[in-house]
Design an enzyme around this catalytic site. Structure first.
Site, PDB file in Angstrom:
ATOM      1  N   SER A 173       0.833  -1.222   0.000  1.00 60.51           N
ATOM      2  CA  SER A 173       0.000   0.000   0.000  1.00 60.51           C
ATOM      3  C   SER A 173       0.860   1.263   0.000  1.00 60.51           C
ATOM      4  O   SER A 173       0.570   2.225  -0.726  1.00 60.51           O
ATOM      5  CB  SER A 173      -0.971   0.010   1.176  1.00 60.51           C
ATOM      6  OG  SER A 173      -0.310  -0.228   2.395  1.00 60.51           O
TER       7      SER A 173
ATOM      8  N   HIS B  46      -2.005  -8.855   2.017  1.00 59.62           N
ATOM      9  CA  HIS B  46      -1.724  -7.583   2.704  1.00 59.62           C
ATOM     10  C   HIS B  46      -2.907  -7.275   3.635  1.00 59.62           C
ATOM     11  O   HIS B  46      -3.258  -8.093   4.488  1.00 59.62           O
ATOM     12  CB  HIS B  46      -1.455  -6.518   1.628  1.00 59.62           C
ATOM     13  CG  HIS B  46      -0.894  -5.216   2.118  1.00 59.62           C
ATOM     14  ND1 HIS B  46      -0.318  -5.055   3.351  1.00 59.62           N
ATOM     15  CD2 HIS B  46      -0.831  -3.974   1.523  1.00 59.62           C
ATOM     16  CE1 HIS B  46       0.085  -3.795   3.499  1.00 59.62           C
ATOM     17  NE2 HIS B  46      -0.228  -3.122   2.399  1.00 59.62           N
TER      18      HIS B  46
ATOM     19  N   HIS C  71       5.470 -12.753   7.657  1.00 57.98           N
ATOM     20  CA  HIS C  71       5.709 -11.371   7.224  1.00 57.98           C
ATOM     21  C   HIS C  71       6.922 -11.339   6.297  1.00 57.98           C
ATOM     22  O   HIS C  71       7.846 -12.130   6.464  1.00 57.98           O
ATOM     23  CB  HIS C  71       5.953 -10.443   8.423  1.00 57.98           C
ATOM     24  CG  HIS C  71       5.734  -9.009   8.088  1.00 57.98           C
ATOM     25  ND1 HIS C  71       6.729  -8.204   7.591  1.00 57.98           N
ATOM     26  CD2 HIS C  71       4.610  -8.253   8.150  1.00 57.98           C
ATOM     27  CE1 HIS C  71       6.230  -7.004   7.370  1.00 57.98           C
ATOM     28  NE2 HIS C  71       4.949  -6.996   7.702  1.00 57.98           N
TER      29      HIS C  71
ATOM     30  N   ARG D 221       2.667  -4.796  16.888  1.00 53.50           N
ATOM     31  CA  ARG D 221       1.276  -4.334  16.699  1.00 53.50           C
ATOM     32  C   ARG D 221       0.304  -5.404  17.184  1.00 53.50           C
ATOM     33  O   ARG D 221      -0.787  -5.110  17.674  1.00 53.50           O
ATOM     34  CB  ARG D 221       1.021  -4.009  15.215  1.00 53.50           C
ATOM     35  CG  ARG D 221       1.940  -2.926  14.668  1.00 53.50           C
ATOM     36  CD  ARG D 221       1.772  -2.735  13.171  1.00 53.50           C
ATOM     37  NE  ARG D 221       2.117  -3.937  12.420  1.00 53.50           N
ATOM     38  CZ  ARG D 221       1.996  -4.072  11.106  1.00 53.50           C
ATOM     39  NH1 ARG D 221       1.529  -3.062  10.386  1.00 53.50           N
ATOM     40  NH2 ARG D 221       2.333  -5.193  10.499  1.00 53.50           N
TER      41      ARG D 221
ATOM     42  N   ASP E  26      -2.633  -8.400  11.665  1.00 56.12           N
ATOM     43  CA  ASP E  26      -3.978  -8.841  11.283  1.00 56.12           C
ATOM     44  C   ASP E  26      -4.476 -10.035  12.091  1.00 56.12           C
ATOM     45  O   ASP E  26      -5.674 -10.331  12.086  1.00 56.12           O
ATOM     46  CB  ASP E  26      -3.995  -9.189   9.790  1.00 56.12           C
ATOM     47  CG  ASP E  26      -3.588  -7.998   8.943  1.00 56.12           C
ATOM     48  OD1 ASP E  26      -4.094  -6.895   9.193  1.00 56.12           O
ATOM     49  OD2 ASP E  26      -2.749  -8.168   8.033  1.00 56.12           O
TER      50      ASP E  26
HETATM   51  N1  CMX Z   1       0.867 -19.856   6.080  1.00 57.88           N
HETATM   52  C1  CMX Z   1       1.311 -20.792   5.211  1.00 57.88           C
HETATM   53  N2  CMX Z   1       2.404 -20.641   4.462  1.00 57.88           N
HETATM   54  C2  CMX Z   1       3.097 -19.508   4.619  1.00 57.88           C
HETATM   55  C3  CMX Z   1       2.730 -18.520   5.525  1.00 57.88           C
HETATM   56  C4  CMX Z   1       1.543 -18.709   6.267  1.00 57.88           C
HETATM   57  N3  CMX Z   1       1.074 -17.793   7.109  1.00 57.88           N
HETATM   58  N4  CMX Z   1       3.620 -17.505   5.457  1.00 57.88           N
HETATM   59  C5  CMX Z   1       4.527 -17.843   4.531  1.00 57.88           C
HETATM   60  N5  CMX Z   1       4.205 -19.044   4.009  1.00 57.88           N
HETATM   61  C6  CMX Z   1       4.867 -19.760   2.903  1.00 57.88           C
HETATM   62  C7  CMX Z   1       4.801 -18.908   1.661  1.00 57.88           C
HETATM   63  O1  CMX Z   1       3.515 -19.004   1.037  1.00 57.88           O
HETATM   64  C8  CMX Z   1       5.939 -19.471   0.848  1.00 57.88           C
HETATM   65  O2  CMX Z   1       5.508 -20.697   0.326  1.00 57.88           O
HETATM   66  P1  CMX Z   1       5.946 -21.182  -1.177  1.00 57.88           P
HETATM   67  O3  CMX Z   1       7.445 -21.211  -1.157  1.00 57.88           O
HETATM   68  O4  CMX Z   1       5.308 -22.519  -1.318  1.00 57.88           O
HETATM   69  O5  CMX Z   1       5.398 -20.148  -2.111  1.00 57.88           O
HETATM   70  C9  CMX Z   1       6.985 -19.781   1.927  1.00 57.88           C
HETATM   71  O6  CMX Z   1       6.253 -19.903   3.166  1.00 57.88           O
HETATM   72  C10 CMX Z   1       8.030 -18.694   2.108  1.00 57.88           C
HETATM   73  O7  CMX Z   1       7.385 -17.481   2.334  1.00 57.88           O
HETATM   74  P2  CMX Z   1       8.082 -16.330   3.224  1.00 57.88           P
HETATM   75  O8  CMX Z   1       9.345 -15.942   2.543  1.00 57.88           O
HETATM   76  O9  CMX Z   1       8.163 -16.771   4.636  1.00 57.88           O
HETATM   77  O10 CMX Z   1       7.004 -15.170   3.188  1.00 57.88           O
HETATM   78  P3  CMX Z   1       6.804 -14.039   2.075  1.00 57.88           P
HETATM   79  O11 CMX Z   1       7.715 -12.905   2.393  1.00 57.88           O
HETATM   80  O12 CMX Z   1       6.877 -14.597   0.706  1.00 57.88           O
HETATM   81  O13 CMX Z   1       5.287 -13.623   2.335  1.00 57.88           O
HETATM   82  C11 CMX Z   1       3.375 -13.055   3.589  1.00 57.88           C
HETATM   83  C12 CMX Z   1       4.887 -12.873   3.433  1.00 57.88           C
HETATM   84  C13 CMX Z   1       2.874 -12.066   4.631  1.00 57.88           C
HETATM   85  C14 CMX Z   1       2.685 -12.735   2.250  1.00 57.88           C
HETATM   86  C15 CMX Z   1       3.102 -14.524   4.019  1.00 57.88           C
HETATM   87  O14 CMX Z   1       3.698 -14.757   5.263  1.00 57.88           O
HETATM   88  C16 CMX Z   1       1.623 -14.854   4.087  1.00 57.88           C
HETATM   89  O15 CMX Z   1       1.039 -15.207   3.049  1.00 57.88           O
HETATM   90  N6  CMX Z   1       0.973 -14.734   5.295  1.00 57.88           N
HETATM   91  C17 CMX Z   1      -0.442 -14.930   5.417  1.00 57.88           C
HETATM   92  C18 CMX Z   1      -1.205 -13.706   4.921  1.00 57.88           C
HETATM   93  C19 CMX Z   1      -1.057 -12.542   5.882  1.00 57.88           C
HETATM   94  O16 CMX Z   1      -1.235 -12.661   7.083  1.00 57.88           O
HETATM   95  N7  CMX Z   1      -0.789 -11.344   5.330  1.00 57.88           N
HETATM   96  C20 CMX Z   1      -0.750 -10.112   6.117  1.00 57.88           C
HETATM   97  C21 CMX Z   1       0.640  -9.507   6.281  1.00 57.88           C
HETATM   98  C22 CMX Z   1       0.599  -8.229   7.077  1.00 57.88           C
HETATM   99  C23 CMX Z   1      -0.084  -7.132   6.311  1.00 57.88           C
HETATM  100  O17 CMX Z   1       0.441  -6.710   5.276  1.00 57.88           O
HETATM  101  O18 CMX Z   1      -1.171  -6.690   6.709  1.00 57.88           O
END
Ligand code: CMX
Length: 441
Positions: A241, A271, A318, A327, A373
């Protein structure tokens, strides 16, 4: 208003000179190496932006002008009788880098009140959408309908001198922040409360009035809104964002266009939309397990089922943080103070005990800890706000404080059009095979 504007301008001029000197002496200094993996995988860890308002540490979490969330809760001015910080104070801090006095914050509150009128065509535009439209879509449509009010756009069309960009951006920023709670409250009342909009209360602060217009007059809910609006406001510049608002703003799109673009990014489930996904996921778990208070063992099985279906556990992980998000902790603290026996809040805490080891055991998740979140929805449900599809709109109103104060800085520092280089995989292969000297030739 003039005082804040002049203070901001003085700070910006000073920093502008400092930046000039830094670039003169160190402009060619190399700050790191970029790997192919970073280019292919979302630019993680690549320092590529300047954002003055806040800085994120992977271990300690966000600091706003070097102040942690705990410090903000302690030092920022409060509402009369309240104990949570007023978001107007954080906005002031992000703009001019100083913790404001009570008087300065009260002054800012009244400036925002005076600028808060939203023309009726904005509400009519939102009303034209079908009721089933997602609240974030309605909200962004409302913001876009208001774009015709942009001082920046009008002055640009009249041939504004580039030295005046910052001042027009500043005006739009204050107008937008003043008006967003009205647009957001209208979305909620229209979609969930038979369209019965509520009049603002001119005696309340920005977040307290927002709570009131949503239809929540409980003093504790107002305190929650103040805390909520503070902790969601900013998370340095690289998140979707903030980065989108900055990127779109770099084309000199006005603050209405830039903010709306950023909020379309916030509406993604990885996000800001994660806040609705968390509660949806917990409600579905309760439904499937036929209990309001699942045990740790039941939660574990449900998490494993979620993962086996190829989904993420919402609210966990994250891109930058590597510890529990402060937070999350601030909200946990609020929950302990005001609702320690709430079954849903207790479930959020049990999920916190259960999920990290499971994610850790996958071996690929870099951060198994909860983010902002994971907690927010349960606090809102406690006060009766169960319409979880609406939650990202609350996040969006708060995020305006950060991304718009950053946009003021972008314009005041004359940040240029953002335009990184991209390459094709064919070009990468040519370069790896040494067919060309430089990547991209
Ligand atoms: N549940 C399951 N798998 C997860 C996970 C979770 N909460 N968090 C990361 N992973 C997985 C990723 O999908 C990725 O899998 P693949 O290699 O199969 O694609 C792997 O672990 C590595 O990911 P990462 O490097 O740890 O995390 P990223 O930096 O790529 O992504 C985020 C970060 C937030 C998108 C991810 O942790 C996620 O999808 N979390 C759940 C959604 C969420 O809560 N988002 C809100 C974030 C805060 C905000 O912006 O408001």
């Amino acid at each position: 208003m003039e005082m804040l504007k002049q203070k901001f301008k003085a700070q910006a001029d000073k920093l502008g000179e400092e930046i000039k000197a830094i670039l003169k002496e160190h402009g060619d200094t190399v700050i790191g190496q970029t790997t192919l993996a970073q280019v292919y995988q979302g630019m993680r860890g690549m320092t590529a932006l300047i954002t003055e308002t806040s800085l994120l540490d992977a271990q300690d979490g966000i600091r706003f002008r070097r102040h942690s969330i705990d410090e903000l809760r302690d030092k920022l001015p409060k509402a009369n009788g309240g104990s949570e910080p007023l978001p107007e104070g954080l906005f002031y801090l992000m703009l001019v880098g100083e913790i404001p006095t009570q008087e300065e914050v009260e002054n800012l509150t009244s400036i925002l009140q005076r600028r808060s009128h939203v023309p009726s065509y904005v509400f009519e535009t939102m009303s034209a959408l079908p009721k089933e439209t997602h609240p974030m879509t309605m909200f962004v449509v409302g913001v876009m309908a208001l774009q015709g009010e942009s001082t920046f756009a009008k002055k640009y069309a009249e041939g504004m001198n580039k030295k005046e960009y910052w001042a027009a951006t500043f005006e739009d920023t204050l107008d937008l922040i003043a008006r967003l709670p009205h647009i957001a409250a209208y979305v909620y009342r229209r979609k969930y409360k038979q369209g019965k909009a509520l009049q603002p209360d001119g005696l309340l602060d920005w977040a307290g009035n927002f709570a009131h217009m949503l239809g929540y007059d409980d003093d504790q809910f107002k305190e929650l809104m103040r805390l909520y609006m503070v902790i969601h406001a900013d998370h340095e510049g690289g998140n979707v964002s903030a980065h989108t608002t900055h990127l779109v703003g770099s084309a000199l799109s006005d603050p209405y266009l830039s903010y709306a673009a950023g909020m379309n990014g916030l509406a993604g489930p990885l996000h800001g939309l994660a806040n609705q996904e968390v509660i949806k996921w917990i409600f579905e778990m309760q439904e499937q397990l036929q209990t309001k208070e699942p045990t740790a063992e039941q939660i574990k099985e449900y998490v494993e089922k979620t993962l086996s279906e190829g989904k993420v556990v919402p609210g966990y992980g994250h891109a930058v943080l590597r510890k529990t998000d402060p937070r999350f902790t601030a909200q946990m603290d609020f929950g302990k103070k005001h609702m320690s026996d709430d079954p849903l809040v207790n479930t959020v805490w049990r999920i916190y005990e259960t999920v990290p080891p499971i994610l850790q055991s996958l071996g690929k998740v870099k951060n198994p800890w909860p983010n902002v979140d994971a907690h927010s929805g349960a606090l809102l449900v406690h006060y009766g706000m169960v319409e979880y599809e609406y939650y990202t709109v609350l996040f969006a109103v708060s995020r305006a404080l950060g991304v718009l104060s950053s946009l003021c800085w972008d314009r005041a520092l004359s940040m240029p059009l953002e335009r990184p280089k991209s390459v094709t995989t064919a070009a990468v292969k040519r370069w790896l095979n040494k067919e060309v000297q430089n990547l991209g030739d």
